[in-house]
Every structure is written in structure tokens, then in C-alpha cells.
Write an enzyme that holds these catalytic residues in place. Structure first.
Site, PDB file in Angstrom:
ATOM      1  N   CYS A  53       0.834  -1.213   0.000  1.00 50.97           N
ATOM      2  CA  CYS A  53       0.000   0.000   0.000  1.00 50.97           C
ATOM      3  C   CYS A  53       0.869   1.263   0.000  1.00 50.97           C
ATOM      4  O   CYS A  53       2.042   1.241   0.403  1.00 50.97           O
ATOM      5  CB  CYS A  53      -0.884   0.044   1.238  1.00 50.97           C
ATOM      6  SG  CYS A  53      -2.160  -1.207   1.306  1.00 50.97           S
ATOM      7  N   GLU A  55       0.764   3.814   1.946  1.00 48.66           N
ATOM      8  CA  GLU A  55       1.211   4.250   3.280  1.00 48.66           C
ATOM      9  C   GLU A  55       2.488   3.533   3.691  1.00 48.66           C
ATOM     10  O   GLU A  55       3.403   4.115   4.271  1.00 48.66           O
ATOM     11  CB  GLU A  55       0.126   3.970   4.329  1.00 48.66           C
ATOM     12  CG  GLU A  55      -1.162   4.721   4.111  1.00 48.66           C
ATOM     13  CD  GLU A  55      -2.165   3.961   3.233  1.00 48.66           C
ATOM     14  OE1 GLU A  55      -1.747   3.265   2.283  1.00 48.66           O
ATOM     15  OE2 GLU A  55      -3.365   4.086   3.505  1.00 48.66           O
TER      16      GLU A  55
HETATM   17  N1  THU Z   1      -4.439   0.609  -0.978  1.00 49.06           N
HETATM   18  C1  THU Z   1      -3.546   1.506  -0.522  1.00 49.06           C
HETATM   19  O1  THU Z   1      -2.483   1.728  -1.136  1.00 49.06           O
HETATM   20  N2  THU Z   1      -3.808   2.158   0.628  1.00 49.06           N
HETATM   21  C2  THU Z   1      -4.993   2.072   1.292  1.00 49.06           C
HETATM   22  O2  THU Z   1      -5.177   2.750   2.282  1.00 49.06           O
HETATM   23  C3  THU Z   1      -6.014   1.152   0.830  1.00 49.06           C
HETATM   24  C4  THU Z   1      -5.652   0.264  -0.285  1.00 49.06           C
HETATM   25  C5  THU Z   1      -4.185  -0.045  -2.277  1.00 49.06           C
HETATM   26  C6  THU Z   1      -3.894  -1.508  -2.258  1.00 49.06           C
HETATM   27  C7  THU Z   1      -4.285  -1.924  -3.655  1.00 49.06           C
HETATM   28  O3  THU Z   1      -3.208  -1.691  -4.533  1.00 49.06           O
HETATM   29  C8  THU Z   1      -5.407  -0.968  -4.028  1.00 49.06           C
HETATM   30  O4  THU Z   1      -5.326   0.100  -3.096  1.00 49.06           O
HETATM   31  C9  THU Z   1      -6.786  -1.579  -3.996  1.00 49.06           C
HETATM   32  O5  THU Z   1      -7.045  -2.176  -2.799  1.00 49.06           O
END
Ligand code: THU
Length: 128
Positions: A53, A55
Site C-alpha cells: 500500500c 502508506e
Molecule cells: N491501498 C492503498 O495503497 N492504501 C490504502 O489505504 C487502501 C488500499 C491499495 C492496495 C491496492 O493496490 C489498491 O489500493 C486496492 O485495494
């Protein structure tokens, strides 16, 4: 530090996302105690569970540069909903959170909700 600047950095970071599977581009910007900003985007993988993700990308960049105390994070995606860190990222950020670390959960209308990380992860795992 200007919240609007941190949010703008998160939005900008989302444009670098590698998200061919979900099509959901996320950006995060972390403000450290020393006043530096580290940004990150989500980086997906064909083995879906290997996805990182936004973050955690930003957090790992900060820590690997010697910054281990975070005072705020802004999270942005092109969605009407305010975007909050997932549970894994909430746990990960808790490790490096300065007291009262803030989360700015943004939407694509230029709005954001402000909470503390503690509000979002009240029972984060601490020790064994
Ligand atoms: N994702 C993030 O990068 N941060 C979040 O807070 C929620 C989800 C990403 C993971 C994945 O690549 C995409 O969003 C869909 O879930």
C-alpha cells in the site's frame, strides 16, 4: 506544517501508483518529526498478496532514510469516499507514530477528515 501541502503531496504521489490489477491509485505523504515529507504510492503485484500500500511505501522510505517518528500522514485516492489506511498500514504506522499522530483521510472533492492514528487503530498490537 501546512496540512494542505501534505495532502497535495499525497495526491501527487498517487499519480506514480503501479495499480494495473485494481486500477485504484493511492498516494500517501508522511510528515516526520524533523519536518521532512516522504511520499509513497501503492505498488501492486501479479501475486496480489504481495501488493504494498501507499502508506507502507512512504513509511519504508522514511525509515530507510533514518526517520522513525511520524507526526502525520495524508492518504489520497481519486474517490468520493474519505480514504483511510487499511488495518495492516494502521499497524505498521503505529510502530513509528509520534504521540497524537494525525491522519488526513482525503477524497477527490478536495475534502479531508482529520483523526489521530489512535482513533483509527485504538487497539493496535503493541507487545507480547
Ligand atoms: N491501498 C492503498 O495503497 N492504501 C490504502 O489505504 C487502501 C488500499 C491499495 C492496495 C491496492 O493496490 C489498491 O489500493 C486496492 O485495494
Amino acid at each position: 506544517m501546512d496540512k494542505e501541502k501534505l495532502i497535495a503531496e499525497a495526491k501527487k504521489a498517487s499519480t506514480a501508483a503501479y495499480a494495473p490489477y485494481s486500477g485504484f491509485q493511492v498516494g500517501a505523504a508522511i510528515l516526520t518529526e524533523r519536518g521532512k515529507i516522504y511520499t509513497g504510492c501503492n505498488v501492486e503485484n501479479i501475486s496480489y498478496g504481495a501488493t504494498i500500500c501507499a502508506e507502507r511505501t512512504a513509511a519504508v522510505k522514511a525509515v530507510s532514510e533514518g526517520e522513525k517518528r511520524f507526526v502525520a500522514v495524508a492518504v489520497y485516492a481519486d474517490t468520493e469516499d474519505f480514504l483511510y489506511p487499511c488495518g495492516i498500514c494502521g499497524q505498521f504506522l503505529t510502530e513509528f507514530a509520534a504521540p497524537d499522530m494525525k491522519i488526513y483521510a482525503c477524497n477527490n472533492k478536495g475534502g479531508f477528515e482529520e483523526n489521530t492514528l489512535k482513533d483509527v487503530m485504538p487497539h493496535a498490537f503493541k507487545k507480547f
